[in-house]
Enzyme design. Structure first.
Site, PDB file in Angstrom:
ATOM      1  N   ARG A 146      29.596 -36.360  14.814  1.00 54.79           N
ATOM      2  CA  ARG A 146      28.983 -35.465  13.837  1.00 54.79           C
ATOM      3  C   ARG A 146      29.721 -35.474  12.502  1.00 54.79           C
ATOM      4  O   ARG A 146      29.267 -34.881  11.528  1.00 54.79           O
ATOM      5  CB  ARG A 146      28.973 -34.018  14.363  1.00 54.79           C
ATOM      6  CG  ARG A 146      27.914 -33.744  15.384  1.00 54.79           C
ATOM      7  CD  ARG A 146      27.926 -32.283  15.801  1.00 54.79           C
ATOM      8  NE  ARG A 146      26.838 -32.024  16.704  1.00 54.79           N
ATOM      9  CZ  ARG A 146      25.737 -31.324  16.408  1.00 54.79           C
ATOM     10  NH1 ARG A 146      25.589 -30.771  15.242  1.00 54.79           N
ATOM     11  NH2 ARG A 146      24.789 -31.165  17.297  1.00 54.79           N
ATOM     12  N   TYR A 149      28.284 -36.325   8.918  1.00 55.64           N
ATOM     13  CA  TYR A 149      27.478 -35.280   8.282  1.00 55.64           C
ATOM     14  C   TYR A 149      28.365 -34.108   7.866  1.00 55.64           C
ATOM     15  O   TYR A 149      28.344 -33.682   6.705  1.00 55.64           O
ATOM     16  CB  TYR A 149      26.407 -34.819   9.268  1.00 55.64           C
ATOM     17  CG  TYR A 149      25.417 -33.828   8.707  1.00 55.64           C
ATOM     18  CD1 TYR A 149      24.499 -34.210   7.731  1.00 55.64           C
ATOM     19  CD2 TYR A 149      25.390 -32.512   9.158  1.00 55.64           C
ATOM     20  CE1 TYR A 149      23.579 -33.306   7.216  1.00 55.64           C
ATOM     21  CE2 TYR A 149      24.474 -31.601   8.648  1.00 55.64           C
ATOM     22  CZ  TYR A 149      23.573 -31.998   7.682  1.00 55.64           C
ATOM     23  OH  TYR A 149      22.672 -31.093   7.185  1.00 55.64           O
ATOM     24  N   LYS A 153      29.271 -33.191   4.013  1.00 56.80           N
ATOM     25  CA  LYS A 153      28.818 -31.925   3.436  1.00 56.80           C
ATOM     26  C   LYS A 153      30.001 -31.078   2.965  1.00 56.80           C
ATOM     27  O   LYS A 153      29.910 -30.349   1.982  1.00 56.80           O
ATOM     28  CB  LYS A 153      27.985 -31.156   4.475  1.00 56.80           C
ATOM     29  CG  LYS A 153      26.601 -31.753   4.712  1.00 56.80           C
ATOM     30  CD  LYS A 153      25.687 -31.446   3.539  1.00 56.80           C
ATOM     31  CE  LYS A 153      24.253 -31.853   3.801  1.00 56.80           C
ATOM     32  NZ  LYS A 153      23.370 -31.515   2.666  1.00 56.80           N
ATOM     33  N   ASN A 178      20.269 -23.553  11.276  1.00 60.40           N
ATOM     34  CA  ASN A 178      19.079 -24.200  11.852  1.00 60.40           C
ATOM     35  C   ASN A 178      17.782 -23.611  11.297  1.00 60.40           C
ATOM     36  O   ASN A 178      17.557 -22.409  11.418  1.00 60.40           O
ATOM     37  CB  ASN A 178      19.066 -24.063  13.372  1.00 60.40           C
ATOM     38  CG  ASN A 178      20.225 -24.788  14.018  1.00 60.40           C
ATOM     39  OD1 ASN A 178      21.385 -24.471  13.754  1.00 60.40           O
ATOM     40  ND2 ASN A 178      19.932 -25.768  14.855  1.00 60.40           N
ATOM     41  N   ASP A 289      28.899 -30.947  20.433  1.00 62.07           N
ATOM     42  CA  ASP A 289      27.753 -30.050  20.262  1.00 62.07           C
ATOM     43  C   ASP A 289      28.272 -28.604  20.193  1.00 62.07           C
ATOM     44  O   ASP A 289      28.847 -28.109  21.163  1.00 62.07           O
ATOM     45  CB  ASP A 289      26.829 -30.234  21.468  1.00 62.07           C
ATOM     46  CG  ASP A 289      25.427 -29.727  21.223  1.00 62.07           C
ATOM     47  OD1 ASP A 289      24.558 -30.562  20.926  1.00 62.07           O
ATOM     48  OD2 ASP A 289      25.199 -28.515  21.341  1.00 62.07           O
TER      49      ASP A 289
HETATM   50  N1  UDP Z   1      19.040 -29.815  22.258  1.00 60.45           N
HETATM   51  C1  UDP Z   1      18.484 -29.816  23.537  1.00 60.45           C
HETATM   52  N2  UDP Z   1      17.431 -30.638  23.790  1.00 60.45           N
HETATM   53  C2  UDP Z   1      16.890 -31.445  22.851  1.00 60.45           C
HETATM   54  C3  UDP Z   1      17.446 -31.453  21.548  1.00 60.45           C
HETATM   55  C4  UDP Z   1      18.536 -30.623  21.290  1.00 60.45           C
HETATM   56  O1  UDP Z   1      18.933 -29.075  24.420  1.00 60.45           O
HETATM   57  O2  UDP Z   1      15.917 -32.154  23.173  1.00 60.45           O
HETATM   58  C5  UDP Z   1      20.177 -28.913  21.979  1.00 60.45           C
HETATM   59  C6  UDP Z   1      21.360 -29.581  21.296  1.00 60.45           C
HETATM   60  O3  UDP Z   1      22.223 -30.144  22.273  1.00 60.45           O
HETATM   61  C7  UDP Z   1      21.976 -28.415  20.560  1.00 60.45           C
HETATM   62  C8  UDP Z   1      20.789 -27.529  20.201  1.00 60.45           C
HETATM   63  O4  UDP Z   1      19.723 -27.926  21.074  1.00 60.45           O
HETATM   64  O5  UDP Z   1      22.824 -27.667  21.411  1.00 60.45           O
HETATM   65  C9  UDP Z   1      20.322 -27.686  18.769  1.00 60.45           C
HETATM   66  O6  UDP Z   1      20.178 -29.050  18.508  1.00 60.45           O
HETATM   67  P1  UDP Z   1      19.586 -29.642  17.165  1.00 60.45           P
HETATM   68  O7  UDP Z   1      19.686 -31.127  17.257  1.00 60.45           O
HETATM   69  O8  UDP Z   1      18.259 -29.047  16.898  1.00 60.45           O
HETATM   70  O9  UDP Z   1      20.527 -29.129  15.976  1.00 60.45           O
HETATM   71  P2  UDP Z   1      22.099 -28.853  15.832  1.00 60.45           P
HETATM   72  O10 UDP Z   1      22.165 -27.381  15.669  1.00 60.45           O
HETATM   73  O11 UDP Z   1      22.848 -29.299  17.047  1.00 60.45           O
HETATM   74  O12 UDP Z   1      22.470 -29.605  14.617  1.00 60.45           O
END
Ligand code: UDP
Length: 327
Positions: A146, A149, A153, A178, A289
Site C-alpha cells: 500500500r 499510494y 499521498k 472511504n 489491510d
Molecule cells: N474487502 C473485502 N472484500 C472485497 C473487497 C474488499 O472484504 O471484495 C475488504 C478489504 O480487505 C478492506 C475493506 O473491505 O478491509 C475495504 O476495502 P477497499 O478496497 O474498499 O478500500 P480500503 O479501505 O482498504 O482502501
C-alpha cells in the site's frame, strides 16, 4: 453579473472527479476535466460533453500543466485510488501523487488559483489512534504494497504544506475516507462495488479475512458538498483556524463517522437485494489491510458547518441502482 469562474479538475473523469465537474457546472463554473483515462472513463462525464461550459483534456498530471490556461480554482483528484489499480502500477501511482502535486503547485502559482488537494485516510496507515484526528501522524509501512499510494499521498501533503509556507499558495487539503456512489468503477475492486456487483450477478460475496475489520462509508454527494464549502472559505479564515488548532497545514478529514464491519456491509448489500442467490464466503486478508478506520470530523463540522447527511442504506440503494445499469 460577475465573471464566470474557471475550474480545473484533475482526474475529472474519475469517480469523484466526475461528480466534482457536474457540481461545478451546476454552480455556474466553466470546467476543464483533465484525465489520462487510466482509471477514469469518458462514460462518467458523458452527460457533460453537451454543456458548452465543459471541456475535456486527455492529459497526464505528471506532465507540466502551466500551459493549460488560467484558472480560479484547481481540484486535484488525479490518482488511481483503489488498491488493485494503484498496486498494479505502484511506481506510476507514487509518481502521479508527487509529480501531480508539483505540477498543480506550479500552475496555481502561475495563475493565482486556489487549490483543493484530495488526500486520503490512508495517510494514517493502519491507525493506532481511533477515531482518526488530523493531528495523528499515522502508522504507515514504507515498503508494503500500500506504500506507493500512502507515501505518495503523504509526500503530496508535504509539498502543499511547503508551498503554503514558501510561496503563500492558497491551498486546502481534504483527507477523504472511504467514499462511494454512482460512477464508481464496477471493476475497481473496492468493497462496495465488489459486493454490489457480486450480489447482482449471484456470485459469491468475498469477505477478506473474517470481516471484522471496519470502514466508514461516505456518500459522494456529502463529500462534494464539503469540497465546495471548503473552497468558498477565504485563505485568511483557513489559516487562522488551523493555526488555532495547532496544525501546520490545512488538512481536514471528510468522511462519514458511521462505522461498519465488512461483514455488516455484506449483510446490508444482501438485505437490499433479497432476490440475490449469492453466498458470503471468506478469502485471505490482503497485506497491510487496516483493521479499523473511522474519521473524527470535529474540525470539518466546525470549519465548514458540514456533516454527512446520507445514511449508508440510502446511499447504498442509489449506488446499487447505478451498478444495476452496469451489471
Ligand atoms: N474487502 C473485502 N472484500 C472485497 C473487497 C474488499 O472484504 O471484495 C475488504 C478489504 O480487505 C478492506 C475493506 O473491505 O478491509 C475495504 O476495502 P477497499 O478496497 O474498499 O478500500 P480500503 O479501505 O482498504 O482502501
Amino acid at each position: 453579473m460577475g465573471e464566470v469562474k474557471r475550474a480545473l479538475v484533475t482526474g475529472g473523469c474519475g469517480f469523484l472527479g466526475s461528480h466534482v465537474c457536474r457540481r461545478l457546472l451546476q454552480d455556474g463554473y466553466r470546467v476543464v476535466a483533465l484525465d489520462n483515462l487510466y482509471t477514469g472513463s469518458k462514460r462518467n462525464v458523458a452527460d457533460l460533453f453537451a454543456n458548452p461550459g465543459f471541456a475535456f483534456s486527455e492529459m497526464n498530471v505528471i506532465e507540466p500543466l502551466v500551459d493549460l490556461g488560467s484558472f480560479d480554482e484547481i481540484y486535484n483528484l488525479a490518482c488511481p485510488a483503489s488498491p488493485p489499480h494503484y498496486q498494479a502500477r505502484p511506481l506510476f501511482t507514487t509518481k502521479t501523487s508527487v509529480l501531480g502535486a508539483l505540477n498543480v503547485i506550479e500552475l496555481a502559482a502561475k495563475c493565482g488559483a486556489k487549490v483543493l488537494h484530495t488526500s486520503t485516510s490512508e495517510v494514517y496507515g493502519d491507525p493506532l489512534v481511533h477515531p482518526q484526528v488530523e493531528k495523528y501522524w499515522g502508522n504507515v509501512n514504507t515498503i508494503g504494497i500500500r506504500s506507493c499510494y500512502d507515501e505518495g499521498k503523504r509526500c503530496a501533503e508535504t509539498l502543499y504544506a511547503d508551498a503554503i509556507r514558501e510561496m503563500d499558495l492558497d491551498v486546502r487539503m481534504v483527507r477523504i475516507f472511504n467514499t462511494y456512489g454512482p460512477a464508481m468503477d464496477p471493476q475497481d475492486g473496492r468493497v462496495i462495488s465488489n459486493f454490489a456487483m457480486q450480489a447482482l450477478r449471484n456470485e459469491d460475496i468475498t469477505i477478506f479475512g473474517d470481516g471484522s475489520q471496519t470502514r466508514s462509508f461516505q456518500y459522494v454527494d456529502d463529500l462534494v458538498e464539503a469540497f465546495r464549502r471548503y473552497m468558498a472559505l477565504p485563505k485568511e479564515r483557513i489559516r487562522a483556524f488551523f493555526a488555532e488548532k495547532g496544525l501546520g497545514a490545512p488538512v481536514l478529514n471528510t468522511g462519514n463517522p458511521g462505522e461498519y464491519t465488512i461483514r455488516q456491509l455484506a449483510e446490508e448489500t444482501l438485505r437490499q437485494l433479497p432476490e440475490s442467490k449469492s453466498q458470503i464466503v471468506t478469502r485471505p486478508l490482503p497485506a497491510d489491510d487496516p483493521k479499523r478506520r473511522k474519521p473524527d470530523i470535529t474540525l470539518a463540522k466546525e470549519l465548514l458547518g458540514w456533516e454527512p447527511r446520507v445514511p449508508l442504506a440510502e446511499g447504498l440503494a442509489k449506488t446499487i441502482a447505478y451498478f444495476r445499469t452496469r451489471a
